[in-house]
Design an enzyme around this catalytic site. Structure first.
Site, PDB file in Angstrom:
ATOM      1  N   LYS A 173      -1.499 -24.182 -18.557  1.00  0.00           N
ATOM      2  CA  LYS A 173      -0.363 -24.897 -19.152  1.00  0.00           C
ATOM      3  C   LYS A 173       0.200 -25.835 -18.105  1.00  0.00           C
ATOM      4  O   LYS A 173       0.661 -25.403 -17.048  1.00  0.00           O
ATOM      5  CB  LYS A 173       0.731 -23.945 -19.627  1.00  0.00           C
ATOM      6  N   GLY A 217       9.696 -17.085 -12.603  1.00  0.00           N
ATOM      7  CA  GLY A 217       8.741 -16.098 -12.100  1.00  0.00           C
ATOM      8  C   GLY A 217       9.074 -14.693 -12.563  1.00  0.00           C
ATOM      9  O   GLY A 217       8.198 -13.919 -12.952  1.00  0.00           O
ATOM     10  N   GLU A 225       3.941 -17.920  -7.037  1.00  0.00           N
ATOM     11  CA  GLU A 225       4.315 -18.729  -5.882  1.00  0.00           C
ATOM     12  C   GLU A 225       5.618 -19.402  -6.296  1.00  0.00           C
ATOM     13  O   GLU A 225       5.615 -20.306  -7.121  1.00  0.00           O
ATOM     14  CB  GLU A 225       3.193 -19.715  -5.565  1.00  0.00           C
ATOM     15  N   CYS A 231       8.328 -26.793  -2.930  1.00  0.00           N
ATOM     16  CA  CYS A 231       8.792 -25.411  -2.864  1.00  0.00           C
ATOM     17  C   CYS A 231       9.006 -24.949  -1.429  1.00  0.00           C
ATOM     18  O   CYS A 231       9.810 -24.076  -1.175  1.00  0.00           O
ATOM     19  CB  CYS A 231       7.832 -24.482  -3.589  1.00  0.00           C
ATOM     20  N   GLU A 256      17.980 -22.942  -3.629  1.00  0.00           N
ATOM     21  CA  GLU A 256      16.942 -23.968  -3.602  1.00  0.00           C
ATOM     22  C   GLU A 256      17.439 -25.196  -4.366  1.00  0.00           C
ATOM     23  O   GLU A 256      17.745 -25.114  -5.555  1.00  0.00           O
ATOM     24  CB  GLU A 256      15.672 -23.430  -4.252  1.00  0.00           C
TER      25      GLU A 256
END
Lengths: 576, 482
Positions: free
Chosen positions: B189, B247, B264, B298, B380
Site C-alpha cells: 500500500k 504503528g 520502522e 524519520c 516528532e
C-alpha cells in the site's frame, strides 16, 4: 537432552508391567477394528476404570520444604503488596499443597522497577559475556546437584510422571543453561562492507527488561527457554509463572541468587494472567515480552504490547500432524506416534494430535494404536506409570468436553452419556449407519478416571474428519485423532489447512518423500522418523497462528537483542 | 514569493497508469472510486488515482496468496529470482531521469535530491538484494544425540507492506527488495500523497519478469486500504514505516492473526556535538542532519545537543548557515510547533513562519535555548525545525538523549576515540553516526529501539523480516561422527 531416548526407554520398559491400574484399563472392551459399513453398529462401553488411582505415599510438605512461596523481587522473597495469596493444588488429590503470594499490578511495578534499575545501572550489563556465562554455568551446576528435589517438586506441582521430570524436564533445564552459558560470550555484531569511505559495524545489545510469561505444562523447562537466553544476552528478567505451577521456579530463583545473578536481574511473580500478566505486558518499563501459551492469550499479549511498541515473541498453540507413510516399521511408528501425542498427558504445544496414516496401513495402525493406548498406564505420577493426572480441573473439563464433542460428532445425537465421567454409549440404528461410518469413532478411553485427582483415560478416535473440532482445535490432553490419507499432495494440503503451524512428524524411509514433506509443511519443526526430539541447539517456534520468533538455539538470541549500527567516515583508509 | 518552474504533469507522469496493480494487471478499484493527487508546489490536482479499499485488498491478497502457494515464484531458485531483481534494477536505471522527475513532482523534494539520492539508491538497493537472493541459507546444527538437525530459512508468505510519502520509491525498495529476494509475494500500500513512482515501477517489475500476483500495488488510504491489509487473514507478515501512532494501530490490527510485524517508526534523534571539533563542518553536518528532505525524515537529527563551550558560536553559525532557503513541509503541523516553541520560551534564531500563500512552503527555523521538556524537544515534528540544546557532561547528555521514548538514530561529532566509543555504546538508538549523519548504505541495518519500532530494514538483517525458520530433525543410524 532429548525426550524420547530418556523417556521412551522408560515407557517401553514398563509396557509389560501389570500395575493395578493397567489391569483395570486393559479390561476395557475393544472396539471392532473397522466400523462396519452396513448393518447395525454398537460401540462401547470402553472405559471401565471408575476408581481413583491409588495414591503413592509421598509427603508434599517434605517435597516443598525448601520452596519459599513468595514473590522474588530485587533479590528478596517478599509478600504481595496486597498481602493476597492463592492456593496451589496437588493434581493427584486436589488437596492444597501451598499458599503462594499472588502478584498483581503493584508487584509488577516493583519487579519491573527493580529489573529496570538492574539493567540501567546495575552490575549485570557491565559484566562481560564471559562472566555472565560463568554465572549461568554455576547455576546449571547448582540445579544439577539438586536435580532429584526439583524433579519431585515438578511432578507434585504439575502431575507429570516422575520419570519424565527426572529423565527429561530437569536434565533439559541443566543442559539448556549450560548451552546458553556458552553463548553469553559469543554474542557479536558484524563489521560491514559499505560502498563508500565509511566504516560500519553492528553491535548486538541486550534489549533491556524482558518480561516472560510461561505456562504450566513444562514449568521449569519453559522458564529455562526464556530466562537462559535472556540472561545470556545481558537482559534483566521479570518472569510470571503459571498460577498452577509456581513452585519449581521459586526454588530456582534461590539458586540463581546463590550462583551470583545480581539482585533485580531475575524476578519471579507467581500470579494470574488477567492481573499480573496483563500488567506486566503493558508496563512501560518492559522492553520485550516473550510468551508461551495459548493463541487466544497470545493475541491479547500482542495487543497489550502494541501501545508501548514492545518487541514480542510468541510460542503458541498447535495442532501438529504426525504423518505415517507407507513402508515403515509399524510397530515402532505406532509407539512413536503414541508418544508424540500422549507425552506429558498430551499437554504439550507440539503434541502430534492429528495422526495422518496412509490408507494402506490405516486399519492395522488404528488397531495397534488403540492397543497401545489401552496398554498405557495411568496413575499417581510418583508411581510406575506412563500418564499422570491433568494439571487442574479446568483442563480436565476442557479435555472431557472435547472427548464428548468428538463422540457426539460420531453419532450425531445418538450419544448417550449415562453418567458423568463413566460410560459413553453409542447406539446407532440401521438408518444412520451412513453417518456413523463417516463420523469419528471412539476406539478407547473417553472418560475421567475416578472422582478424585484429574485423571483421564488415554483416548483414541479413528475415522476422524478434518472439519471436526477434535481435528481442528488444540485439546491439550490425551486424545489421539487418527485420519486416513491417500496421496502426498492431499496429506500436505490437509496438514497445512490448519491455522496452526508448530510441529510435525513424518515417518518414511523414502528420502525423496522426506524432503518433499519437510519442505512442504508450513510448520516450525519437522521431525523425520522421530517426534519431540528437542535439542538446545535446534530452534523451536511456530508458523502462522502458532506464533513468531524462535526459542532455543542461536536463533533465540534474536529475541533478546537489539541491533545497533555504528557508521563513521574513514579518513585516508588503506582499503575500503 | 516562490517562482514555480512550470512542468506539466502530463509530461513527467505520462507513462504512469493511475490504477491498482493486481495480479499483473492495472485495474480500477472495485468501487470505481479515485482520489486526487496534488502537486505540493501549486496545490493543483496532477492525477486521479484509483482508490483501493477492502474489496481490492481482498483481490490483491488473493492474487498474492495464489502466487505464493502455487505460482512459479517459489519454485524459482534464489539465483533466478536474483536475476529478475537485477534486471529490474537495470530497467529502473535506464529510466532514472523519468522517475526522478515523477518523485519530485509528487513529493516536492528538490530534483537534485531525487536524481542523486532517491533513484540511484533504489537501483543500487535492488542490486544489493539481487545478490542476496541466492545466499539465503539455513544452518546445520550440532545436537547432543544421534540426530541430524538443520534449519531451512523459508519465505514467510504473503507480505503486506505500508509505506510513507517522504521517500516514496526508496521506501518501496527498502521493503520490496528483501521480500522478493526471500521469495515472498507482496501487497504494497503506497501513501495516498505519493503513489505515482511506485505505479510506474510496477510496470517495470512485470517487464523484468516478476510473475503476475507476486508484486501488487494498492494506492489508498490507511484507515480503509491499510487497515484491511493488516487484518486480512491471507497476509502472514506486515511491514510498516510511518508514525508511532499508526504503528501501534498496526500491531493491534495484526494481533488477531498473530502476524509477524516489523515497524520502522518515528524518532526524535539527537545530534551531539562534543568539544574539539571543526565547527564549520559540524554546523554543516548538523544542518543537513535535520533539514535533509525538509526535515521530513524519520531519523532527522531534531535535537541538536551542543557542548556549552561551543554553544553560542554554534547557534550563531547555524543561523547564518540557513540563509534565505526555501523549504516545503506539512506546514500546518509544523507552523503549530513553531508557535508552541516560541510560547514555551525557546528563542527563534531565524524562520518561524509560512512563505507566500500558495504551495506548502515554510521557513526553515532554528530555535536556541530549548529545554528538554518543551514539545519541540520531545515530539516528532517532521519538518524544518532545528532545536539546539546545551550540555556540559557526557553522562548528562547521554541521559538526556536516552530520556526520549524514541530511539531511532543519533549523530556524534568528536575526534576523541574514547568518547566516540562511550557515546555509541551508551545511546539507546538503532543507528549511531559518528562524524557524519544520514550516511545510509544497503549493507547497514536501519531501525529503532524503544518506541521507534522493531525489526531492521536494510542489510542482511532485513532478510529475517521475511523469513520463517524451520528446524528439521531426524535420527542418525550408525553415524560416522556426531
Amino acid at each position: 537432552m532429548a525426550y524420547p531416548t530418556a523417556v521412551r526407554t522408560h515407557f517401553t520398559a514398563m509396557s509389560a508391567s501389570a500395575s493395578p491400574l493397567w489391569r483395570v484399563l486393559s479390561t476395557g472392551r475393544r472396539v471392532p477394528a473397522v466400523p462396519a459399513r452396513h448393518g447395525p453398529l454398537v460401540v462401547a462401553p470402553f472405559a471401565t476404570a471408575v476408581e481413583s488411582p491409588t495414591a503413592q505415599d509421598v509427603n508434599p510438605a517434605q517435597i516443598l520444604r525448601n520452596v519459599r512461596p513468595k514473590l522474588l523481587i530485587d533479590g528478596d522473597f517478599v509478600d504481595a503488596a496486597s498481602g493476597k495469596t492463592f492456593p496451589v493444588l496437588d493434581p493427584r488429590t486436589e488437596d492444597v499443597i501451598a499458599q503462594v503470594a499472588e502478584a498483581d499490578a503493584a508487584d509488577v511495578d516493583r519487579a519491573v522497577g527493580a529489573a529496570r534499575r538492574a539493567f540501567d545501572s546495575g552490575p549485570w550489563r557491565k559484566m562481560s559475556g564471559r562472566q555472565r556465562g560463568r554465572v549461568l554455568s554455576r547455576l546449571a551446576d547448582l540445579l544439577e546437584e539438586r536435580a532429584e528435589e526439583f524433579a519431585r517438586i515438578e511432578t507434585l506441582d504439575n502431575g507429570k510422571p516422575l520419570a519424565l521430570s527426572r529423565g527429561f524436564d530437569i536434565p533439559f533445564v541443566v543442559s539448556h543453561f549450560r548451552y546458553f552459558a556458552g553463548w553469553a560470550d559469543k554474542i557479536s555484531g558484524k563489521t560491514l562492507q559499505t560502498n563508500s569511505n565509511t566504516f560500519a559495524y553492528t553491535l548486538h545489545e541486550a534489549v533491556g527488561v524482558a518480561a516472560a510469561i510461561i505456562p504450566w505444562n513444562l514449568p521449569l523447562l519453559m522458564m529455562a527457554l526464556k530466562a537462559a537466553p535472556a540472561l545470556a544476552c545481558g537482559c534483566t528478567v521479570v518472569l510470571k509463572v503459571a498460577e498452577q505451577t509456581p513452585m519449581s521456579a521459586l526454588l530456582f530463583g534461590e539458586l540463581a541468587l546463590e550462583a551470583g545473578v545480581p539482585p533485580g536481574v531475575f524476578n519471579i511473580l507467581p500470579g494470574y494472567g488477567p492481573t499480573a500478566g496483563a500488567a506486566l505486558v503493558a508496563h512501560p518499563g518492559v522492553d520485550k515480552v516473550s510468551f508461551t501459551g495459548s493463541t487466544e492469550v497470545g493475541r491479547e499479549i500482542m495487543r497489550g504490547a502494541a501501545d508501548g511498541v514492545k518487541h514480542v515473541s510468541l510460542e503458541l498453540g498447535g495442532k501438529s500432524a504426525a504423518i505415517v507413510c507407507p513402508g515403515v516399521d509399524l510397530e515402532s511408528v505406532v509407539e512413536e506416534a503414541h508418544d508424540a501425542l500422549f507425552m506429558n498427558q498430551g499437554q504439550a504445544c507440539a503434541a502430534g494430535s492429528r495422526t495422518f496414516v496412509h490408507e494402506s496401513l490405516y486399519d492395522e495402525f488404528v488397531e495397534r494404536a488403540v492397543e497401545r493406548a489401552q496398554r498405557a498406564t495411568v496413575g499417581d505420577p510418583f508411581g510406575d506409570v506412563q500418564l499422570g493426572p491433568l494439571v487442574d480441573s479446568a483442563q480436565l473439563e476442557k479435555v472431557l468436553g472435547y472427548m464428548r464433542e468428538g463422540a457426539a460428532q460420531a453419532g450425531a445425537g445418538y450419544l448417550c452419556l449415562v453418567a458423568e465421567y463413566s460410560y459413553l454409549i453409542y447406539r446407532l440404528n440401521g438408518s444412520l449407519i451412513g453417518v456413523a461410518t463417516q463420523g469419528a469413532v471412539v476406539r478407547c478411553g473417553g472418560s475421567r478416571i475416578g472422582s478424585k485427582g484429574y485423571y483421564v483415560e488415554p483416548t483414541v478416535f479413528s475415522d476422524v474428519r478434518d472439519e471436526m473440532s477434535i481435528a481442528k482445535e488444540e485439546i491439550f490432553g490425551p486424545v489421539q485423532s487418527i485420519m486416513k490419507w491417500s496421496s502426498v499432495e492431499e496429506v500436505l494440503d490437509r496438514a497445512n489447512a490448519s491455522p496452526y503451524g508448530l510441529g510435525a512428524g513424518v515417518w518414511t524411509k523414502d528420502l525423496d518423500l522426506a524432503n518433499r514433506i519437510s519442505r512442504g509443511l508450513r510448520v516450525g519443526t519437522v521431525w523425520v522418523n522421530c517426534y519431540n526430539q528437542f535439542d538446545d541447539a535446534a530452534p523451536f517456534g511456530g508458523y502462522k497462528m502458532s506464533g513468531f520468533g524462535r526459542d532455543m538455539s542461536e536463533y533465540a538470541l534474536q529475541n533478546f537483542t537489539e541491533v545497533k549500527a555504528v557508521v563513521t567516515p574513514l579518513q585516508d583508509p588503506a582499503w575500503i
